[in-house]
Design a protein around this motif. Sequence first.
Motif, short mmCIF file in Angstrom:
data_model
loop_
_atom_site.label_atom_id
_atom_site.label_comp_id
_atom_site.label_asym_id
_atom_site.label_seq_id
_atom_site.Cartn_x
_atom_site.Cartn_y
_atom_site.Cartn_z
N UNK A 150 0.84 -1.19 0.00
CA UNK A 150 0.00 0.00 0.00
C UNK A 150 0.88 1.25 0.00
N UNK A 151 0.24 2.40 -0.28
CA UNK A 151 0.97 3.66 -0.28
C UNK A 151 1.64 3.92 1.06
N UNK A 152 0.91 3.56 2.11
CA UNK A 152 1.41 3.82 3.46
C UNK A 152 2.69 3.01 3.72
N UNK A 153 2.69 1.73 3.28
CA UNK A 153 3.86 0.88 3.51
C UNK A 153 5.07 1.41 2.76
N UNK A 154 4.86 1.87 1.51
CA UNK A 154 5.96 2.41 0.72
C UNK A 154 6.51 3.66 1.40
N UNK A 155 5.59 4.49 1.87
CA UNK A 155 5.99 5.71 2.57
C UNK A 155 6.84 5.38 3.80
N UNK A 156 6.38 4.39 4.57
CA UNK A 156 7.10 3.98 5.78
C UNK A 156 8.50 3.49 5.43
N UNK A 157 8.56 2.71 4.35
CA UNK A 157 9.83 2.12 3.94
C UNK A 157 10.81 3.21 3.51
N UNK A 158 10.34 4.14 2.67
CA UNK A 158 11.22 5.19 2.17
C UNK A 158 11.66 6.15 3.27
N UNK A 159 10.81 6.28 4.29
CA UNK A 159 11.13 7.22 5.37
C UNK A 159 12.30 6.74 6.21
N UNK A 160 12.70 5.49 6.06
CA UNK A 160 13.86 4.99 6.82
C UNK A 160 15.17 5.27 6.09
#
Lengths: 224, 172
Positions: free
Chosen positions: B2-12
């Motif tokens: 999901x968009x949220x998971x991608x966002x979480x991943x990139x934020x690291x």
Amino acid sequence: MDKIITSDTFTAEDIKFLAEYELITIEPFFRADTFSLSGIEYGPFTPPIKTNVPIWVALTLKSQKLCKIISPSWLTVENLTILLDSETKETRFSAVPFYYAEISRMLLQSAEDDLKSPGELRMLLQQLKEKRENKIRIGLANLEPIPHKINNISAREIHIMRPTFVMVFDSLRRIQETTLKKSSGQNLSETTRRTVDIMSSQNIDDLMDIEGEIADYGEFMTYD
Amino acid sequence: MSDQQIEEFLAKEPKVPVKFNHDVQGLGKYIGSTKSNNVATNQCVELPFYIAAVLFKRRLVTMDRPAFLENKVINALQVNPLNVNLRILCPQFYTFAIKYLELYEDPDLAEILIKSKKIRGLEIFDRAKRIYEDHNEFIEKLDDGEQLMFEKQRAICEDSYVDYLRDFSKRS
């Protein structure tokens, strides 16, 4: 069965579809026995006697000129004026039906001749809609990351405010959660407190994730 | 995903400056050090957040704020949230800030972030309604999450505007 629903939330069409199942009073121009629709029985239809049917049935009958739709009690100039008044004076939302926007739109589109003074109704509904949208805007400006209860909000308004409200509220809540832990560890020294924070249940899952991702860099992970 | 998971991943991903509290042996090659394979005490390096977080958890390092969370940026965000270009600073600005705050608790920073997020969210809500206006300049300043928010809000507003036009053309 194939997956039909692609959106994760209700779309405008979904809300309209649900609104079509609300009951409305009609005066039939035809004679018929009771019939069953989606497991619920409607009728019998005898010309001067009023009866309740779902809106989609009423609109279909109306398009065939087989009935007259009696306008709902809230969809009158007097009632809408009262609602508009209370909407202006009070900061709360006034009590409108859950599907008021969809029902009034459908009736004004397809059964305009059964409503009294449709022009005035349109004007009042538009004013009501704008007043309520303004209240939503004020609500967003003063949003706090605490549980909210909004009375008398309609389906249409939930639909309009959903994306911004959900995403802003989620961010606010997560930012707020990071500060809430302070109260539990105030007496501890700073270093200890950080350790406590890291080990607290809210963070541990995240850190486990990170650990899993870089577990392959094995050499220094054993250093402790 | 999901968009949220991608966002979480990139934020690291963003790099944060860290300072080592101990000598660590055999870490040099993983953090791009060319001189030696060992890291000395008080050595400062920039590491991706997901590595820095683990090292910080083990109390091997102290973490500094990355460049895009410096006081200059935070002050600008406090004074005029709408004029800060978060996209240039970090495309996952708020998600990263939350992750950072989870490690390093900072109520003042949290308060500024909450206020600015609300003001930016309100501006997105308002602008999405104005169908015939050019919002490109504004959208360039939003981070990924906010752009997604704008897109979703915009789609809904466009739908209701189409409905409105259809009603209007039927009547006249």
